[in-house]
Design a protein around this motif. Structure first.
Motif, PDB file in Angstrom:
ATOM      1  N   LEU A 136      33.219 -13.833  -1.166  1.00  0.00           N
ATOM      2  CA  LEU A 136      33.651 -14.530   0.033  1.00  0.00           C
ATOM      3  C   LEU A 136      33.059 -15.936   0.110  1.00  0.00           C
ATOM      4  O   LEU A 136      33.747 -16.891   0.489  1.00  0.00           O
ATOM      5  N   ILE A 137      31.800 -16.073  -0.281  1.00  0.00           N
ATOM      6  CA  ILE A 137      31.178 -17.399  -0.257  1.00  0.00           C
ATOM      7  C   ILE A 137      31.844 -18.330  -1.267  1.00  0.00           C
ATOM      8  O   ILE A 137      32.108 -19.507  -0.975  1.00  0.00           O
ATOM      9  N   VAL A 138      32.129 -17.799  -2.461  1.00  0.00           N
ATOM     10  CA  VAL A 138      32.782 -18.627  -3.484  1.00  0.00           C
ATOM     11  C   VAL A 138      34.184 -19.010  -3.054  1.00  0.00           C
ATOM     12  O   VAL A 138      34.668 -20.130  -3.322  1.00  0.00           O
ATOM     13  N   SER A 139      34.876 -18.120  -2.349  1.00  0.00           N
ATOM     14  CA  SER A 139      36.254 -18.400  -1.932  1.00  0.00           C
ATOM     15  C   SER A 139      36.326 -19.519  -0.901  1.00  0.00           C
ATOM     16  O   SER A 139      37.413 -20.063  -0.661  1.00  0.00           O
ATOM     17  N   MET A 140      35.237 -19.890  -0.303  1.00  0.00           N
ATOM     18  CA  MET A 140      35.248 -20.951   0.695  1.00  0.00           C
ATOM     19  C   MET A 140      35.614 -22.303   0.093  1.00  0.00           C
ATOM     20  O   MET A 140      36.098 -23.197   0.796  1.00  0.00           O
ATOM     21  N   ILE A 141      35.382 -22.478  -1.208  1.00  0.00           N
ATOM     22  CA  ILE A 141      35.668 -23.771  -1.844  1.00  0.00           C
ATOM     23  C   ILE A 141      37.031 -23.782  -2.531  1.00  0.00           C
ATOM     24  O   ILE A 141      37.393 -24.778  -3.163  1.00  0.00           O
ATOM     25  N   LEU A 142      37.776 -22.686  -2.435  1.00  0.00           N
ATOM     26  CA  LEU A 142      39.082 -22.601  -3.074  1.00  0.00           C
ATOM     27  C   LEU A 142      40.174 -23.053  -2.119  1.00  0.00           C
ATOM     28  O   LEU A 142      39.922 -23.536  -1.023  1.00  0.00           O
ATOM     29  N   THR A 143      41.411 -22.878  -2.535  1.00  0.00           N
ATOM     30  CA  THR A 143      42.554 -23.315  -1.730  1.00  0.00           C
ATOM     31  C   THR A 143      42.666 -22.463  -0.471  1.00  0.00           C
ATOM     32  O   THR A 143      42.267 -21.299  -0.462  1.00  0.00           O
TER      33      THR A 143
END
Length: 217
Positions: A136-143
């Protein structure tokens, strides 16, 4: 003529022999001289036995030199530091091994050990909590589109984990009451302890698991 009264003893003669004039002189009794000073307190006596107290340092340089002298030499400090690190590592190793006297207060006791065995013998969905949090934390920088999908998947997974946590708490409490009928731990504390244990990655659990997944407890 006087008679002796009850309780009185015969008077002793304290008079000396008569002098040439026929007069009798009373002998003087020796008088013990007092100390002339109060009895010293225990703290003062101990201070005198220890010796004089060193005067306070007058400069900061003198204070640093005194602290350095009290700490000892560099080699002694290194040896003491290495010994402390070795002691800490030894205590941690014994705690991870599950030795009772080295466990944290929350982990002590046969009841908590039994709860850990129940949790460690299961394959829990709660163990995915920390990896999913990292996702979830990594997905914050995705589209934004991918963020919405990941967030929805996380919410669904968290719902399943909450349900599993409630079921696990009931299982733990029922089995603890059967094995330890005199246990004083509350149902909530046992359920929460099992939930926190199950939500950790297996290799990061402390104390280390004593049983393998699928073992009978």
């Amino acid at each position: 003529m006087k008679f002796l009264r009850r309780g009185e003893s015969t008077p002793t003669s304290d008079t000396s022999t008569a002098d040439s004039g026929g007069a009798a002189t009373v002998a003087e009794r020796p008088v013990t001289a007092g100390k002339g000073r109060p009895t010293p307190k225990r703290r003062e006596a101990e201070g005198r036995r220890r010796g004089p107290i060193a005067p306070a340092p007058k400069t900061s340089k003198e204070a640093r030199a005194r602290r350095k002298a009290l700490r000892g030499s560099k080699e002694e400090r290194k040896a003491a530091s290495a010994q402390r690190r070795a002691d800490v590592q030894d205590r941690r190793a014994r705690m991870l091994a599950g030795e009772e006297q080295y466990l944290l207060p929350r982990d002590k006791g046969p009841v908590k050990g039994y709860v850990r065995d129940i949790v460690d013998a299961r394959r829990n969905l709660l163990g995915l909590f920390m990896p999913l949090a990292l996702v979830l934390i990594v997905s914050m920088i995705l589209t934004p589109a991918l963020q919405a999908i990941v967030t929805l998947g996380m919410l669904i997974m968290m719902l399943f984990m909450i349900i599993e946590g409630i079921i696990l708490g009931r299982i733990v409490n029922n089995r603890v009451r059967e094995r330890f009928p005199d246990a004083t731990d509350s149902s909530f504390s046992l359920g929460w302890y099992a939930f926190v244990r199950a939500s950790q990655v297996r290799r990061m659990r402390a104390p280390k698991p004593r049983v393998s997944p699928g073992d009978s407890v």
